[in-house]
Enzyme design. Structure first.
Site, short mmCIF file in Angstrom:
data_model
loop_
_atom_site.label_atom_id
_atom_site.label_comp_id
_atom_site.label_asym_id
_atom_site.label_seq_id
_atom_site.Cartn_x
_atom_site.Cartn_y
_atom_site.Cartn_z
N HIS A 55 -3.67 20.92 9.46
CA HIS A 55 -2.80 19.75 9.14
C HIS A 55 -3.20 18.45 9.05
O HIS A 55 -4.31 18.28 9.85
CB HIS A 55 -1.78 19.70 10.50
CG HIS A 55 -0.78 18.62 10.24
ND1 HIS A 55 0.44 18.85 9.31
CD2 HIS A 55 -0.57 17.46 10.98
CE1 HIS A 55 0.88 17.77 9.63
NE2 HIS A 55 0.46 16.98 10.30
N HIS A 57 -2.91 14.32 6.95
CA HIS A 57 -2.55 13.49 5.94
C HIS A 57 -3.73 12.68 5.50
O HIS A 57 -4.35 11.53 6.18
CB HIS A 57 -1.45 12.64 6.37
CG HIS A 57 -0.78 13.14 7.33
ND1 HIS A 57 0.56 14.14 6.83
CD2 HIS A 57 -0.29 13.40 8.67
CE1 HIS A 57 1.35 14.72 7.67
NE2 HIS A 57 0.78 14.36 8.70
N GLN A 60 -4.23 8.90 5.62
CA GLN A 60 -4.44 8.10 6.90
C GLN A 60 -5.71 7.74 7.42
O GLN A 60 -5.80 7.17 8.28
CB GLN A 60 -3.48 8.85 8.10
CG GLN A 60 -2.03 8.94 7.81
CD GLN A 60 -1.28 9.53 8.61
OE1 GLN A 60 -1.67 9.94 9.88
NE2 GLN A 60 0.03 9.73 8.53
N ARG A 81 3.68 3.98 13.72
CA ARG A 81 4.25 4.34 12.29
C ARG A 81 4.39 3.24 11.53
O ARG A 81 4.45 3.26 10.10
CB ARG A 81 5.60 5.36 12.63
CG ARG A 81 5.85 5.87 11.37
CD ARG A 81 7.17 6.66 11.44
NE ARG A 81 8.47 5.85 11.80
CZ ARG A 81 9.63 6.36 11.71
NH1 ARG A 81 9.98 7.51 11.44
NH2 ARG A 81 10.65 5.49 11.68
N HIS A 206 9.63 17.81 6.09
CA HIS A 206 8.74 17.05 7.03
C HIS A 206 9.06 17.12 8.48
O HIS A 206 7.97 17.25 9.26
CB HIS A 206 9.33 15.55 6.52
CG HIS A 206 8.38 14.29 7.44
ND1 HIS A 206 8.80 14.14 8.61
CD2 HIS A 206 7.21 13.86 7.27
CE1 HIS A 206 8.02 13.28 9.15
NE2 HIS A 206 6.92 12.99 8.19
N GLU A 234 7.30 16.44 18.38
CA GLU A 234 6.07 15.64 18.59
C GLU A 234 6.27 14.61 19.68
O GLU A 234 5.38 14.21 20.39
CB GLU A 234 5.52 14.96 17.35
CG GLU A 234 4.22 14.27 17.50
CD GLU A 234 3.66 13.56 16.43
OE1 GLU A 234 4.47 13.70 15.17
OE2 GLU A 234 2.62 13.03 16.23
N HIS A 268 2.52 20.41 16.11
CA HIS A 268 2.43 19.64 17.24
C HIS A 268 3.41 20.49 18.24
O HIS A 268 2.65 20.95 19.04
CB HIS A 268 3.22 18.23 17.08
CG HIS A 268 2.62 17.25 16.23
ND1 HIS A 268 1.35 17.02 16.31
CD2 HIS A 268 3.14 16.82 15.06
CE1 HIS A 268 1.00 15.98 15.35
NE2 HIS A 268 2.10 16.00 14.64
N ASP A 319 -4.75 15.99 11.29
CA ASP A 319 -3.58 15.24 11.37
C ASP A 319 -3.99 13.71 10.66
O ASP A 319 -4.16 13.50 9.56
CB ASP A 319 -2.95 15.13 12.65
CG ASP A 319 -1.43 14.66 12.49
OD1 ASP A 319 -1.04 14.35 11.39
OD2 ASP A 319 -0.77 14.60 13.63
ZN ZN Z 1 1.34 14.96 10.87
#
Ligand code: ZN
Length: 452
Positions: A55, A57, A60, A81, A206, A234, A268, A319
């Site tokens: 996992h 992204h 990020q 976020r 998502h 999560e 998660h 992540d």
């Molecule tokens: Zn994620």
């Protein structure tokens, strides 16, 4: 054909020495133990199957460290976020590719040889689709091609801003597709990744908060094969919002409304009650744990001991990419359990078992399942993905067997990594990726203009 000779290797049957491996077309074609080195390329050191990263992204990675300053109202996942939305709002396709190349390079240097990229950044900065709807999927594939990491690409379905049809906010406009748009995106992603000889494309609703039940059902109906990933449970607030919306906790709702099985990875799954935990384990789905990110975001602690005792499957992912380390994720998983239980060696499954060995082999199997790839073992028919530890590293030098894994995970971490091989190609030597200088220079330029 590449003919390798491994001093020491972790096979499914256990540790072996003097192992001959033939690789052709990226795949292991033959393995022989107690072989002779003549006519073969020697891999000195300790060779492990490369760990899948289930996992991430990648974009990020560019905001790692930018959300560590205390804000006015108490920081949480939700304030993080907001920082993330502001950051991604600026990214051009070139930025996305440069950051993805840097992140996947660090994954390889950090002991991960394949990646499931949970890719939700689809549209241009104003929220409009690119001329090619899968433009940014193509940029992820190009980055994977540049660094050599094995890619499972998961285009993300994102239809709403929150449970019950909440309209998306401005920060979410680059993610949003209706179901027809999503089908075009998945088709585009298949084409965009098609030039990689072993790319896998799956789907990723998502989260339950970001997709309607109808869109979820239609996406699942259209995906007859390949991995299915979603974020779930999560955050405590997400659990509460799900109960307010449906009367059920998220994992309970999902197990009741979707055919969860081996193709699924529940990312998660931090907040589970006992019935959800046993339901998830019985479904043979993978719990996609991201222990470093979950600690960084203050998500909570997954109940690993009970889940593994129930026969649950797990793998690890980087992540948010705040810190990229295969060993580090496994260490954090065990340490979170030790802190919670005030005990040691809690994820090993039987007396006398090495914790490092239990963590590594568990994450190999769960990671390979989640990525839908023939990886995670040094065996005929599997991709030749290997991480070679430096047997002369001071933390490992006097050890052997499972103690090497314990020292790699709990002591040395990625500093013990010498070489990394993906699909039979060496991409990291002496801990450095072969293209490190060029990829790092491009990343530095990208970050300078983003943060200017
Ligand atoms: Zn994620």
């Amino acid at each position: 054909m590449r003919k390798l000779f491994l001093d020491h290797a972790l096979l499914r049957t256990g540790w072996a020495r003097d192992v001959a491996i033939d690789v052709e077309g990226g795949t292991i074609r033959a393995i022989r133990m107690q072989a002779l080195p003549e006519g073969r390329e020697r891999l000195a050191g300790i060779t492990l199957p490369g760990l899948p990263n289930l996992h991430s992204h990648t974009f990020q990675r560019g905001m790692a460290g930018l959300a560590e300053t205390r804000g006015p109202q108490g920081d949480s996942f939700w304030t993080w976020r907001q920082v993330m939305y502001r950051f991604l709002g600026q990214l051009t396709p070139d930025d996305v590719e440069a950051i993805a190349a840097f992140a996947t390079m660090e994954m390889l240097e950090g002991g991960f040889t394949a990646l499931a990229e949970f890719h939700y950044l689809h549209h241009d900065r104003d929220g409009r689709p690119f001329a090619d709807v899968a433009e940014l999927s193509g940029r992820i594939a190009a980055a994977a091609d540049e660094t050599g990491i094995g890619l499972t690409l998961l285009p993300v379905l994102y239809t709403q801003g929150g449970f019950g049809g909440v309209a998306p906010n401005e920060g979410q406009r680059r993610f949003i597709n209706d179901i027809e748009g999503y089908f075009r995106l998945v088709e585009g992603a298949r084409k965009a990744a098609g030039f990689l000889d072993d790319a896998v494309v799956g789907i990723a609703p998502h989260s339950l908060r970001a997709v309607t039940p109808d869109a979820l059902e239609r996406a699942l109906a259209a995906a007859s094969e390949g991995p299915i990933h979603l974020h779930i449970a999560e955050q405590v607030k997400e659990v509460e919002d799900c109960i307010a919306w449906s009367g059920q906790r998220p994992v309970a709702w999902l197990l009741d409304h979707a055919p969860v099985d081996k193709r699924w990875c529940l990312v998660h799954a931090t907040h589970l009650d006992s019935a959800e935990m046993h339901g998830l384990a019985a479904a043979d789905a993978v719990a996609g744990l991201c222990p470093i990110t979950e600690a960084n975001l203050g998500d909570g602690i997954f109940e690993g001991v009970e889940f593994l005792a129930a026969g649950g499957r797990f793998g690890v992912g980087s992540d948010s990419n705040i810190e990229i380390s295969a060993a580090g994720e496994l260490k954090q998983f065990e340490y979170s359990q030790r802190l919670k239980r005030r005990a040691r060696n809690v994820l090993a499954q039987r007396d006398g078992e090495s914790t490092g060995r239990a963590l590594y082999t568990g994450a190999l199997a769960g990671g390979a399942q989640a990525l839908g790839r023939h990886v995670g073992a040094l065996e005929v028919g599997y991709r030749a993905d290997m991480v070679v530890l430096d047997a002369a590293h001071p933390a490992l030098a006097a050890l052997s067997g499972d103690r090497w894994l314990d020292a790699y995970i709990f002591v040395a971490g990625k500093a013990a990594i010498d070489q990394v091989i993906v699909a039979g190609q060496t991409v990291v030597t002496e801990g450095r990726h072969h293209k490190r200088d060029a990829i790092t220079a491009r990343y530095a330029g990208t970050m300078a203009h983003i943060l200017a």
